[in-house]
Design a protein around this motif. Structure first.
Motif, mmCIF file in Angstrom:
data_model
loop_
_atom_site.group_PDB
_atom_site.id
_atom_site.type_symbol
_atom_site.label_atom_id
_atom_site.label_comp_id
_atom_site.label_asym_id
_atom_site.label_seq_id
_atom_site.Cartn_x
_atom_site.Cartn_y
_atom_site.Cartn_z
ATOM 1 N N ASN A 195 0.781 -1.245 0.000
ATOM 2 C CA ASN A 195 0.000 0.000 0.000
ATOM 3 C C ASN A 195 0.810 1.292 0.000
ATOM 4 O O ASN A 195 0.298 2.325 -0.438
ATOM 5 C CB ASN A 195 -0.925 0.018 1.230
ATOM 6 N N SER A 237 -9.266 2.584 3.237
ATOM 7 C CA SER A 237 -10.454 1.818 2.888
ATOM 8 C C SER A 237 -10.890 0.989 4.085
ATOM 9 O O SER A 237 -10.114 0.748 5.021
ATOM 10 C CB SER A 237 -10.159 0.893 1.708
ATOM 11 N N ASP A 238 -12.128 0.535 4.055
ATOM 12 C CA ASP A 238 -12.618 -0.314 5.138
ATOM 13 C C ASP A 238 -11.770 -1.577 5.253
ATOM 14 O O ASP A 238 -11.470 -2.048 6.359
ATOM 15 C CB ASP A 238 -14.077 -0.699 4.896
ATOM 16 N N GLU A 239 -11.372 -2.108 4.106
ATOM 17 C CA GLU A 239 -10.591 -3.346 4.097
ATOM 18 C C GLU A 239 -9.215 -3.129 4.730
ATOM 19 O O GLU A 239 -8.755 -3.940 5.541
ATOM 20 C CB GLU A 239 -10.427 -3.865 2.662
ATOM 21 N N LEU A 240 -8.566 -2.010 4.369
ATOM 22 C CA LEU A 240 -7.233 -1.744 4.904
ATOM 23 C C LEU A 240 -7.302 -1.420 6.397
ATOM 24 O O LEU A 240 -6.456 -1.851 7.182
ATOM 25 C CB LEU A 240 -6.581 -0.589 4.137
ATOM 26 N N TYR A 241 -8.323 -0.676 6.773
ATOM 27 C CA TYR A 241 -8.505 -0.353 8.196
ATOM 28 C C TYR A 241 -8.682 -1.634 9.008
ATOM 29 O O TYR A 241 -8.139 -1.772 10.103
ATOM 30 C CB TYR A 241 -9.718 0.562 8.372
ATOM 31 N N ALA A 242 -9.424 -2.599 8.452
ATOM 32 C CA ALA A 242 -9.658 -3.868 9.147
ATOM 33 C C ALA A 242 -8.353 -4.655 9.307
ATOM 34 O O ALA A 242 -8.113 -5.269 10.353
ATOM 35 C CB ALA A 242 -10.687 -4.702 8.388
ATOM 36 N N VAL A 243 -7.486 -4.629 8.289
ATOM 37 C CA VAL A 243 -6.199 -5.334 8.383
ATOM 38 C C VAL A 243 -5.307 -4.675 9.423
ATOM 39 O O VAL A 243 -4.629 -5.353 10.208
ATOM 40 C CB VAL A 243 -5.502 -5.370 7.007
ATOM 41 N N ASP A 245 -12.553 -13.164 13.565
ATOM 42 C CA ASP A 245 -13.574 -13.800 12.722
ATOM 43 C C ASP A 245 -14.169 -15.046 13.373
ATOM 44 O O ASP A 245 -15.314 -15.410 13.098
ATOM 45 C CB ASP A 245 -13.009 -14.124 11.328
ATOM 46 N N GLU A 265 -11.803 -15.515 5.405
ATOM 47 C CA GLU A 265 -11.460 -14.411 4.523
ATOM 48 C C GLU A 265 -10.599 -14.931 3.375
ATOM 49 O O GLU A 265 -9.937 -15.962 3.477
ATOM 50 C CB GLU A 265 -10.688 -13.342 5.300
ATOM 51 N N ILE A 310 -4.928 -13.503 5.072
ATOM 52 C CA ILE A 310 -5.644 -13.185 6.307
ATOM 53 C C ILE A 310 -6.618 -14.302 6.671
ATOM 54 O O ILE A 310 -6.891 -14.552 7.843
ATOM 55 C CB ILE A 310 -6.383 -11.843 6.164
#
Length: 393
Positions: free
Chosen positions: A66, A130-136, A203, A340, A344
């Motif tokens: 990123n 992004s929501d995805e990056l924030y989650a990681v 998860d 996922e 991840i």
């Protein structure tokens, strides 16, 4: 407004990032340089590996894909610090982590400083997460907190198996007033199980679902050393009828007589603590017992361990958090569990076999890293976690 909210999120998580990363290094501060490399058994990782692996997570899953122009600190570190992510490539075999005299401890601290500096630059530069990056990123912070608990657990094993029984650091004595244990009656009902609410969860906690439970009674307190000593004195480790078949095999193979770190010295039981060798306190909660021992003790008492659903349903009625608590539940996916995509997805699902669930938290769990839906899991033989016993009848 949306951009401002995203920026606030990035700045908030940067503050959390710095705090969590500092805590890992604080845990290691009392160590001598030689302590960083030791790996007495395969299940224990050297402290310097924990420091490198948690750093590798942020470099591999945040910075490299990123942050434009980012250069790896050392391309060989992916091989050294990858733990179990098949998607990410080859790695050092777990049993060989103690053979890593290089990279040095100084190299690993330099690696941490480099990645921390680059993470700060990235989060200050690119606030539109992004929501995805924030989650990681959030997963990475919780992953580091998991390793902080493992760090303390592994450090205790390393020092506790040194014949000098060295002091990690003098710990303040926490005096807990032990109330007489009672049994809490839980009615037959349909209960909601699984994570519910806002904020982070793993998860394996997702897929909130209804579970029918028959009426049961659960102890308000955990088992004490005094109670466990009685089990030992009355031949608990000599009587096969209390043990699962695999548990009895473990007793025979290990010549097990007591919880981990307990030593009979001149006819008196003592145990290794992070403050060194201490007399057993009868009123303290028994610790470092495995699933086999926990279930054998329960059988000796004519009781059993709670299922993880029983534990969660009753958890608001008793205090928890001093010991991880063994349950009688195998570690399996909840209904509608979905892994996922990518690396991840290897985080939890691939371990859902041959392991037992523990609930709660322990004195080694970082602040803010516990909740009633948290599902910890280990193989039944493992004693080195800060684990204890709660009974059900």
């Amino acid at each position: 407004m949306e951009q401002t909210a995203q920026k606030n999120d990035a700045l908030l998580i940067l503050s959390q990032y710095k705090k969590i990363r500092r805590h890992s290094e604080t845990i290691c501060r009392p160590l001598e340089i030689e302590d960083y490399v030791v790996q007495p058994i395969a299940d224990v990782s050297p402290p310097k590996w924990h420091l490198g692996h948690t750093t590798w997570f942020f470099e591999t899953f945040i910075l490299i894909p990123n942050f434009q122009g980012y250069k790896e600190f050392n391309p060989q570190y992916n091989f050294v610090f990858n733990s179990y992510y098949e998607t990410v490539g080859a790695r050092v075999v777990r049993t060989d982590r103690g053979n890593l005299s290089r990279p040095s401890v100084a190299d690993i601290y330099a690696y941490r400083a480099h990645v921390d500096e680059q993470m700060e630059a990235y989060l200050n530069h690119d606030n539109d997460l992004s929501d995805e990056l924030y989650a990681v990123l959030e997963l990475g912070l919780n992953h580091e907190q998991q390793h902080q608990e493992l760090l303390l657990t592994d450090i205790k094993y390393i020092l506790g198996h040194n014949p000098l029984f060295p002091v990690y650091k003098e710990m303040e004595e926490v005096i807990v007033k032990r109330e007489e244990s009672r049994f809490i009656a839980m009615p037959e009902d349909i209960y909601e199980i699984g994570f519910n609410g806002t904020g982070f969860s793993f998860d394996n906690e997702s897929g909130r679902h209804k579970k029918y439970l028959g009426a049961f009674e659960i102890a308000s307190s955990l088992v004490t050393n005094e109670e466990y000593l009685q089990f030992m004195e009355e031949g608990g480790y000599e009587n096969f009828k209390y043990w699962h078949s695999e548990g009895w095999d473990w007793v025979m193979q290990q010549n097990a007589k007591a919880p981990l770190y307990w030593h009979s010295i001149d006819g008196k039981w003592q145990h290794y603590t992070l403050s060194g060798l201490q007399d057993i306190d009868p009123l303290d909660l028994v610790c470092h017992v495995n699933f086999y021992e926990a279930s054998a003790f329960a059988a000796w008492k004519g009781m059993r361990l709670p299922t993880e659903e029983e534990w969660e349903a009753a958890s608001s009625y008793f205090n928890w958090g001093e010991r991880w608590e063994w349950t009688g539940s195998a570690y399996l996916p909840y209904p509608r569990y979905k892994k996922e995509a990518g690396a991840i997805g290897e985080y939890n699902g691939k371990f859902m076999v041959n392991q037992m669930v523990l609930r709660g938290a322990s004195i080694a769990t970082p602040q803010g890293h516990s909740r009633s839906s948290y599902r910890n899991f280990f193989h039944p033989k493992h004693q080195w976690q800060f684990s204890g016993i709660r009974l059900v009848k």
